[in-house]
Scaffold this motif. Structure first.
Motif, short mmCIF file in Angstrom:
data_model
loop_
_atom_site.label_atom_id
_atom_site.label_comp_id
_atom_site.label_asym_id
_atom_site.label_seq_id
_atom_site.Cartn_x
_atom_site.Cartn_y
_atom_site.Cartn_z
N CYS A 33 0.85 -1.19 0.00
CA CYS A 33 0.00 0.00 0.00
C CYS A 33 0.89 1.24 0.00
O CYS A 33 1.56 1.53 1.00
N THR A 37 -2.32 7.45 -4.66
CA THR A 37 -3.72 7.03 -4.60
C THR A 37 -4.38 7.06 -5.97
O THR A 37 -5.61 7.00 -6.08
N ASN A 83 -0.26 -1.64 -6.32
CA ASN A 83 -0.60 -0.72 -5.24
C ASN A 83 -1.98 -1.06 -4.69
O ASN A 83 -3.00 -0.91 -5.37
N THR A 85 -3.40 0.32 -1.98
CA THR A 85 -4.02 1.40 -1.23
C THR A 85 -5.48 1.53 -1.65
O THR A 85 -5.80 1.40 -2.83
N THR A 87 -9.28 3.78 -1.29
CA THR A 87 -9.86 5.08 -0.97
C THR A 87 -11.38 5.00 -0.97
O THR A 87 -11.97 4.20 -1.69
N VAL A 96 -8.22 7.58 2.91
CA VAL A 96 -7.20 6.67 2.39
C VAL A 96 -6.90 5.60 3.41
O VAL A 96 -6.67 5.90 4.59
N ARG A 98 -4.43 2.21 4.13
CA ARG A 98 -3.23 1.52 3.66
C ARG A 98 -2.96 0.23 4.45
O ARG A 98 -1.83 -0.19 4.58
#
Length: 362
Positions: A33, A37, A83, A85, A87, A96, A98
């Motif tokens: 993560c 974003t 990635n 991550t 949102t 956000v 992670r």
């Protein structure tokens, strides 16, 4: 005429040299993560740290971004980054998250299922559940003849829990499971950073090389030090000796005067040395023989036999990675040819040397 002010302009260009060494298998897949974003859940190949940081950020408070620096500690051909991550919301109200969950890891693995890479590093400390997820993915990729090896990090509270964790590694694809934070070139790394560093170390190591009893030149300290006492019959007593027996990647100080550290034994839970694990993945990947797919059956069998012979010579004679490969090529039906690798014969790793000395007094 207009006179100009003297000036010097320096233009920096990063040139990436393509790796043509067949003994280096250094494409890493990194799941984590990151600060970014925007590029979410999209496998992205980066060939240098500046290129990766331009996309995923360089915030050193985020584990994945710091791990990224260690993945490129020494130049590698490339890093395939996913990635994870997440949102919610939008604009000023965006939230956000992670945290790298088991569900995110499974989704990331599915995204790279058909993409070739050599080593996998997931930026988190492995629970047994996460370990099973990654190990199952490794097993499925091996079955699909797209093998990779992975590096894991994590700690447990008792030696019994370490033993239970080791038993869950059944794919044979675990290159190393690290439990100790490392100091590298006098920089103190977290355990997660240390795993990324070890991933880079293995990626840049020729596949035929073992790390058993080898000095780790850049390691300058340990966050956790073990002792290695054994009983008279060799039964491990101390945790360090037990971890080696379970197949964890254990580092120890061997010379306090010059601050030298070594890997005790790079064999995994299945008893196979690191080099055997990596060479097996290399051989299986090459023996996938994908270029023969789509050919007429008669042509394909001759092509496959020829290609198998070439690969046999490559791995045994040219590269010297293995002593022998026993295989056969069989036609199953009009659409299927079976390549059966019945045995891989490796050279053993010396782990014990007896020195005999005779002293005479006259």
């Amino acid at each position: 005429m207009t006179n100009s002010i003297p000036d010097i302009t320096v233009v920096s260009e990063i040139k990436k040299i393509k790796n043509d060494n067949p003994l280096i298998r250094d494409v890493v897949c990194l799941i984590g993560c990151f600060e970014d974003t925007e590029t979410l859940n999209t496998p992205t190949l980066c060939k240098s740290l500046p290129e990766a940081e331009a996309i995923f950020g360089d915030d050193e408070t985020i584990d994945a971004n710091v791990a990224l620096k260690q993945i490129f500690h020494k130049d590698i051909s490339g890093c395939l980054i996913v990635n994870c991550t997440s949102t919610t919301g939008s604009g000023e109200n965006v939230n956000v998250t992670r945290n790298l969950t088991e569900a995110k890891i499974k989704a990331a693995c599915n995204l790279v299922r058909l993409i070739d890479f050599d080593l996998l590093y997931v930026v988190t400390e492995f629970t047994d559940t996460i370990l099973t997820t990654v190990d199952d993915f490794a097993k499925s990729r091996f079955k699909e003849k797209r093998p990779f090896d992975y590096v894991a990090v994590g700690t447990r509270n008792t030696d019994a829990l370490y033993a239970a964790t080791a038993e869950k590694i059944t794919s044979g694809r675990c290159a190393a499971f690290l439990t100790q934070p490392l100091g590298v070139n006098d920089d103190i790394l977290t355990l997660i950073e240390s795993g990324a560093y070890l991933t880079n170390l293995i990626a840049t190591l020729p596949v035929g090389n073992s790390l058993t009893a080898k000095v780790l030149d850049e390691v300058t300290s340990l966050g956790t030090e073990y002792t290695f006492k054994c009983d008279t019959d060799g039964t491990p007593i101390d945790l360090g000796a037990k971890l080696v027996g379970y197949g964890f990647f254990v580092v120890r100080l061997i010379n306090a005067l010059d601050n030298t550290y070594e890997c005790v034994n790079s064999a995994g839970p299945n008893g196979l040395d690191l080099y055997m694990t990596r060479v097996t993945s290399y051989i299986v990947n090459e023996f996938a023989l994908r270029r023969a797919l789509g050919e007429y059956n008669e042509v394909s069998i001759d092509l496959i036999k020829l290609e198998c012979g070439r690969l046999y010579t490559k791995f045994t004679d040219t590269l010297g990675l293995i002593k022998d490969i026993k295989y056969s090529v069989e036609k199953e039906d009009a659409e299927t040819v079976n390549v059966i690798i019945s045995e891989l014969v490796f050279a053993g790793i010396v782990t014990k040397i007896n020195v005999f000395i005779s002293i005479e007094v006259q």
